[in-house]
Design a protein around this motif. Structure first.
Motif, short mmCIF file in Angstrom:
data_model
loop_
_atom_site.label_atom_id
_atom_site.label_comp_id
_atom_site.label_asym_id
_atom_site.label_seq_id
_atom_site.Cartn_x
_atom_site.Cartn_y
_atom_site.Cartn_z
N GLY A 1 -8.46 -3.55 -4.81
CA GLY A 1 -8.30 -4.53 -3.92
C GLY A 1 -8.55 -4.19 -2.62
O GLY A 1 -9.25 -2.83 -2.40
N LEU A 2 -8.63 -4.88 -1.43
CA LEU A 2 -8.84 -4.68 -0.37
C LEU A 2 -7.52 -4.42 0.51
O LEU A 2 -6.58 -5.02 0.56
CB LEU A 2 -9.76 -5.76 0.44
N VAL A 3 -7.65 -3.65 1.64
CA VAL A 3 -6.60 -3.45 2.61
C VAL A 3 -6.87 -3.80 4.03
O VAL A 3 -8.26 -3.42 4.37
CB VAL A 3 -6.05 -2.26 2.38
N VAL A 4 -5.99 -3.77 4.98
CA VAL A 4 -6.56 -4.01 6.28
C VAL A 4 -5.63 -2.88 7.05
O VAL A 4 -4.66 -2.56 6.82
CB VAL A 4 -6.06 -5.29 7.03
N LYS A 5 -6.66 -2.17 7.95
CA LYS A 5 -6.23 -1.12 8.91
C LYS A 5 -6.46 -1.30 10.35
O LYS A 5 -7.42 -2.24 10.49
CB LYS A 5 -6.77 0.25 8.45
N PRO A 6 -5.49 -0.90 11.17
CA PRO A 6 -5.72 -0.99 12.62
C PRO A 6 -7.35 -0.35 12.85
O PRO A 6 -7.61 0.52 12.43
CB PRO A 6 -4.87 -0.50 13.37
N VAL B 1 0.73 -1.25 0.05
CA VAL B 1 -0.02 -0.19 -0.14
C VAL B 1 0.90 1.23 0.14
O VAL B 1 1.80 1.34 0.90
CB VAL B 1 -0.96 -0.03 1.25
N VAL B 2 0.64 2.11 -0.96
CA VAL B 2 1.35 3.06 -1.02
C VAL B 2 1.04 4.24 0.08
O VAL B 2 0.04 4.71 0.57
CB VAL B 2 0.97 4.21 -2.39
N ALA B 3 2.29 4.64 0.76
CA ALA B 3 2.14 5.79 1.95
C ALA B 3 2.42 7.09 1.28
O ALA B 3 1.82 7.89 2.18
CB ALA B 3 3.25 5.13 3.14
N GLU B 4 3.37 7.42 0.28
CA GLU B 4 3.55 8.48 0.16
C GLU B 4 4.08 8.56 -1.28
O GLU B 4 4.74 7.47 -1.81
CB GLU B 4 4.45 9.11 1.24
N ARG B 5 4.24 9.61 -2.11
CA ARG B 5 4.95 9.80 -2.91
C ARG B 5 5.69 11.03 -3.45
O ARG B 5 5.11 12.09 -2.94
CB ARG B 5 4.03 9.47 -4.36
N GLN B 6 6.81 11.08 -3.89
CA GLN B 6 7.57 12.22 -4.13
C GLN B 6 8.38 12.30 -5.38
O GLN B 6 9.40 11.48 -5.47
CB GLN B 6 8.62 12.63 -2.98
N GLY B 7 7.78 12.86 -6.39
CA GLY B 7 8.55 12.94 -7.70
C GLY B 7 8.43 11.27 -8.17
O GLY B 7 7.60 10.50 -8.28
N ASP B 8 9.64 10.79 -8.35
CA ASP B 8 10.14 9.36 -9.08
C ASP B 8 9.86 8.33 -7.66
O ASP B 8 9.80 7.14 -8.16
CB ASP B 8 11.35 9.46 -9.77
N VAL C 1 -8.39 -5.45 13.06
CA VAL C 1 -8.32 -4.81 11.90
C VAL C 1 -9.84 -4.31 10.99
O VAL C 1 -10.46 -5.30 11.48
CB VAL C 1 -7.27 -5.34 10.74
N ASP C 2 -9.90 -3.36 10.51
CA ASP C 2 -11.01 -3.25 9.41
C ASP C 2 -10.63 -3.44 8.06
O ASP C 2 -9.25 -3.20 7.65
CB ASP C 2 -11.43 -1.77 9.53
N VAL C 3 -11.38 -4.11 7.35
CA VAL C 3 -11.10 -4.20 5.82
C VAL C 3 -11.81 -3.12 5.21
O VAL C 3 -12.93 -3.01 5.26
CB VAL C 3 -11.45 -5.66 5.51
N ARG C 4 -10.88 -2.67 4.26
CA ARG C 4 -11.58 -1.56 3.41
C ARG C 4 -10.99 -1.52 1.99
O ARG C 4 -9.93 -2.22 1.67
CB ARG C 4 -11.19 -0.13 3.92
N PRO C 5 -11.80 -1.15 1.11
CA PRO C 5 -11.54 -0.99 -0.38
C PRO C 5 -9.78 -0.07 -0.37
O PRO C 5 -10.15 1.11 0.28
CB PRO C 5 -12.28 -0.43 -1.17
N ALA C 6 -8.94 -0.17 -1.10
CA ALA C 6 -7.94 0.64 -1.45
C ALA C 6 -8.48 1.89 -2.01
O ALA C 6 -9.56 1.99 -2.83
CB ALA C 6 -6.91 -0.08 -2.30
N VAL C 7 -7.84 2.99 -1.98
CA VAL C 7 -8.11 4.24 -2.53
C VAL C 7 -8.16 4.26 -4.05
O VAL C 7 -6.87 3.60 -4.51
CB VAL C 7 -7.19 5.42 -1.93
#
Length: 640
Positions: free
Chosen positions: A536-541, A502-509, A634-640
C-alpha cells in the motif's frame, strides 16, 4: 445560519455522557435474568437431533448458523428472548406488552418457540435455555413440526430442497418477505458451506451443498405478503422488505430554523464516500419517534435488532445530520442499528448483521463505495472537526461490534494471512479475532466495575513493549496528557479490526506502530499474530518538515469561496505527524469541498451550493479515527 448551532447542540447532548452514543434514549431496558452455565455441544449433537426428528442434518446446521453461527452466547438471551444455538424464543409478559403493531411479528405467540420446543421434546424450558444439546434438539423438533404442518414429509434423508417452507416458518417473521429473506439466507449458507470454532471451543463443519429450494412452498405459509419493493419508495435490496418512514423536512419555530436534514443532489453536490455504522442507544420504536421529530437530527436508515427489519428515512441524494461532522455528513450515508454499545452481542444479533450487510453491499455498489474499513466505518471513526469537538465525538458501535464477521458477510473479508514480511515501514492490518479476543473493558454497567467478558474487536496499544506499561495517550480525549483507560467509551488506545497502521519498530513478539503522532505497542507473536503486513501507500512529512498538521475535514481554501458564502476556516486538530513517521493512505481521491446549506429549501441565492477547492487532501488512517492531511504537506510513497 440559526439552525446549525441548535443541531450541533443536539449532537453534543447525545455525545457527552460516557454511556451514551448514537441516538440517546436513556438507559436500556432491564436485563433478563441470566440462566445457569450452558452445556457444551458439538457436531454430534446436530447429527443426533437431525436423525431423531427427521431433519436433514445440513438444513439443521444451516438454520442454526443463520440464527447464531452455532454459538450459545454463554446462555445470554437476545433482544427477543432467544436462547442457544437454535435461538429458541420465549418472551415474558413485560416483553409481550411492549410489542407494537408495527413490529415485524404477527403475534406474541410467534415468539414462543421455547414453549413449543418444550411441548415437542418433553424438556422443560429452563433446560432448553441452558443446555446446548437440549436446545439443538428443541430446534430440530420445532423445524420438523413446521414441515409437518405444511403437509410435507420429514426424515433425515429427505431432500434439503423440500424444506424451504419449514425454514421460512422458523424465521418467526410477520410476513412472507421477511420469511423468504431468512430462508434465502439459510440456503445461501448451505450453498457456501461453513466451518468455525464456537464460543465453547467446538469445531463444527458444514460442507457446501448445491441445492435449488422449492420456493413455491412459501405460498403455504399463512402470512401476509409484506412490503413489496416494486411499489415502495425505498432504496433497499428487494429481499429486505424495507419500509419508507420519512424524516420531516420542514420549518419550525420563529427564527427560520428547520429540520431535520438538507436537500441535495448527490453525487452531483458531493460524492458519497462513506457508509457510517451507528448504534441507537435506544430501542427501535423510540428511535423511529425521534427521526420523525423535525427538531432532532436524522439518519438514512434504522435497523431493528430482533430481525434486521429496516426503515429508510432520508434519500441517499440528500444529506442527513448523523455523523457530528458536516464534511462526513456531506459524503456519507448513516445506518442506525438498534442496540446499546456496552451490551454488545445481546443486541447485535445475527439477523441484524446479515441484513445490515445486505443493505451496505447494495448501497456500496450503487454509489461506488469501496468495501473496506476506510469507507465502511463506525461512528467511532468519524474525526472531530476542530480541537474542541474531538473529546465529544461518538464511540458507537463500540468494542463489541464484530467487524471481522461483518466484512465476511459483505464479501470483503479482513485478510489474516500475508506473504509479506512484517518489519519497520510495513503497513499492517489488525485482525485480532473476535469471540476469543476477550479484552478487559470497564464501566459498561456502573462506574468502577468490569464489563461482563465477551468478544471484542480490538487490541490495546501501550507506551512501551510491556504488559504492564500504561496505555498510549490521546490528547483529544485526555487533554491533561494522562494515559488511556479501559473504559468502554475510551477508544483512544485501541486498534480495531480492519484498521491499518505503519510499523515503527519490532521487538520480539511486540510491534510498535505510529499512532496519533507517537509509538503504540501491542503483542503480535508469529504463533498467534494479530497484525498482518500488506502492500500500500503511506504519507510522510515532506523533506525538511519537522511536523505536519492533521485535519478533521477537507474544506476548500479561502480563495475558492464565491461572494456571499463565508469562508469555513480550515483548523488543524491537536495532533501532528512528526518527522520520520508514516501513516497509511486510505483514499487519494476525496473531494475538497463544502456544501453550503443553511436555510430551508435554498431560500437564499447562495444556498445549496457545493464549493469546490483546489487545495488537495488525502484521507489517512490516524489512531482510532480517520483523518485528513494536505497533499502539499506530505509525500506519498509505497510502504516498505
Amino acid at each position: 445560519m440559526l439552525r446549525r448551532p441548535k443541531i450541533l447542540a443536539a449532537l453534543a447532548a447525545v455525545a457527552v455522557p460516557t454511556a451514551l452514543v448514537g441516538v440517546s434514549l436513556g438507559s436500556p431496558p432491564a436485563e433478563a435474568s441470566q440462566p445457569g452455565t450452558p452445556g457444551v455441544a458439538g457436531q454430534s449433537a446436530y447429527s443426533a437431533a437431525a436423525a431423531k426428528y427427521g431433519v436433514p442434518e445440513q438444513v439443521l446446521l444451516a438454520v442454526s448458523y443463520a440464527e447464531s453461527r452455532w454459538d450459545d452466547h454463554a446462555g445470554a438471551p437476545s433482544t427477543t428472548g432467544g436462547y442457544g444455538p437454535m435461538h429458541l424464543t420465549g418472551l415474558g409478559a413485560s416483553e409481550v406488552a411492549d410489542l407494537s403493531g408495527k413490529q415485524k411479528v404477527a403475534t406474541a405467540e410467534s415468539l414462543q418457540t421455547l414453549k413449543k420446543a418444550s411441548e415437542l421434546t418433553g424438556l422443560d424450558q429452563s433446560t432448553l435455555r441452558t443446555d446446548t444439546t437440549a436446545n439443538i434438539d428443541g430446534g430440530a423438533a420445532v423445524l420438523a413440526s413446521y414441515q409437518k404442518s405444511l403437509g410435507l414429509p420429514t426424515g433425515a434423508t429427505t431432500s434439503a430442497a423440500d424444506w424451504y417452507g419449514a425454514v421460512a416458518s422458523y424465521a418467526e417473521a410477520g410476513d412472507k418477505v421477511g420469511a423468504a429473506g431468512f430462508a434465502d439466507d439459510v440456503y445461501s449458507i448451505l450453498a457456501k458451506g461453513a466451518a468455525r470454532t464456537t464460543n465453547t471451543g467446538q469445531q463444527i463443519v458444514m460442507p457446501a451443498l448445491a441445492v435449488t429450494p422449492d420456493k413455491a412452498q412459501l405460498s403455504k405459509l399463512s402470512l401476509p405478503a409484506g412490503v413489496q419493493p416494486s411499489t415502495s419508495n425505498v432504496e433497499c435490496p428487494p429481499s429486505l422488505g424495507c419500509e419508507w418512514l420519512p424524516a420531516p423536512y420542514s420549518e419550525f419555530g420563529t427564527a427560520g430554523d428547520y429540520g431535520n436534514h438538507d436537500l441535495a443532489n448527490r453525487p452531483k453536490t458531493g460524492k458519497i464516500n462513506y457508509i457510517v455504522i451507528h448504534d441507537t442507544e435506544g430501542t427501535w420504536q423510540g428511535v423511529l419517534n425521534l427521526v420523525q421529530d423535525p427538531t432532532y437530527v436524522s439518519w438514512n436508515y434504522t435497523m431493528r435488532s430482533s430481525d434486521g427489519h429496516t426503515w429508510q428515512h432520508v434519500k441517499a441524494k440528500d444529506v442527513a445530520w448523523h455523523a457530528g461532522n458536516w464534511y462526513v455528513n456531506m459524503h456519507s450515508i448513516g445506518i442506525e442499528h438498534e442496540g446499546f454499545a456496552p451490551q454488545g452481542a445481546t443486541w447485535f444479533t445475527e439477523s441484524l448483521y446479515r441484513n445490515s450487510a445486505k443493505l451496505v453491499r447494495y448501497l456500496a455498489v450503487k454509489n461506488d463505495i469501496p468495501l473496506d474499513r476506510a469507507h465502511i466505518i463506525g461512528h467511532d471513526q468519524v474525526p472531530g472537526t476542530v480541537p474542541s469537538t474531538v473529546r465529544g465525538m461518538h464511540w458507537d458501535p463500540g468494542p463489541y461490534w464484530d467487524w471481522e464477521h461483518y466484512f465476511d458477510l459483505l464479501g470483503a473479508p479482513i485478510h489474516g494471512q500475508s506473504p509479506y514480511p512484517l518489519r519497520a515501514g510495513s503497513i499492517v492490518t489488525i485482525k485480532p479475532g473476535f469471540a476469543h479476543n476477550v479484552q478487559v473493558v470497564s464501566n459498561c454497567d456502573a462506574p468502577g466495575t468490569p464489563c461482563k467478558p465477551q468478544g471484542t474487536n480490538f487490541v490495546y496499544l501501550r507506551q512501551s513493549p510491556d504488559d504492564n506499561a500504561p496505555l498510549v495517550k490521546d490528547l483529544g480525549l485526555h487533554p491533561d496528557g494522562s494515559a488511556g483507560t479501559t473504559d468502554v467509551s475510551d477508544m483512544g488506545s485501541r486498534a480495531a479490526a480492519g484498521s491499518q497502521y505503519v510499523v515503527a519498530e519490532r521487538q520480539g513478539d511486540w510491534v510498535a506502530v505510529w499512532y496519533l503522532g507517537a509509538k503504540g505497542w501491542f503483542k503480535s507473536p508469529v504463533s498467534d499474530a494479530v497484525a498482518f503486513a500488506k502492500p500500500g501507500l503511506v504519507v510522510k512529512p515532506k523533506a525538511g518538515r519537522t511536523s505536519v498538521p492533521v485535519y478533521g475535514r477537507a474544506y476548500p481554501e479561502q480563495a475558492a469561496y464565491p461572494a456571499g458564502i463565508p469562508y469555513q476556516t480550515v483548523t488543524p486538530l491537536q495532533y501532528t505527524i512528526g518527522e520520520g513517521q508514516a501513516y497509511p493512505v486510505a483514499d487519494l481521491s476525496i473531494e475538497t469541498d463544502y456544501y453550503r446549506a443553511v436555510t430551508f429549501d435554498g431560500q437564499a441565492p447562495a444556498d445549496h451550493v457545493q464549493v469546490l477547492g483546489k487545495d488537495k487532501y488525502y484521507e489517512i488512517w490516524f489512531g482510532h479515527r480517520m483523518a485528513y492531511v494536505r497533499a502539499a504537506d506530505v509525500d506519498v510513497r509505497p510502504a516498505v
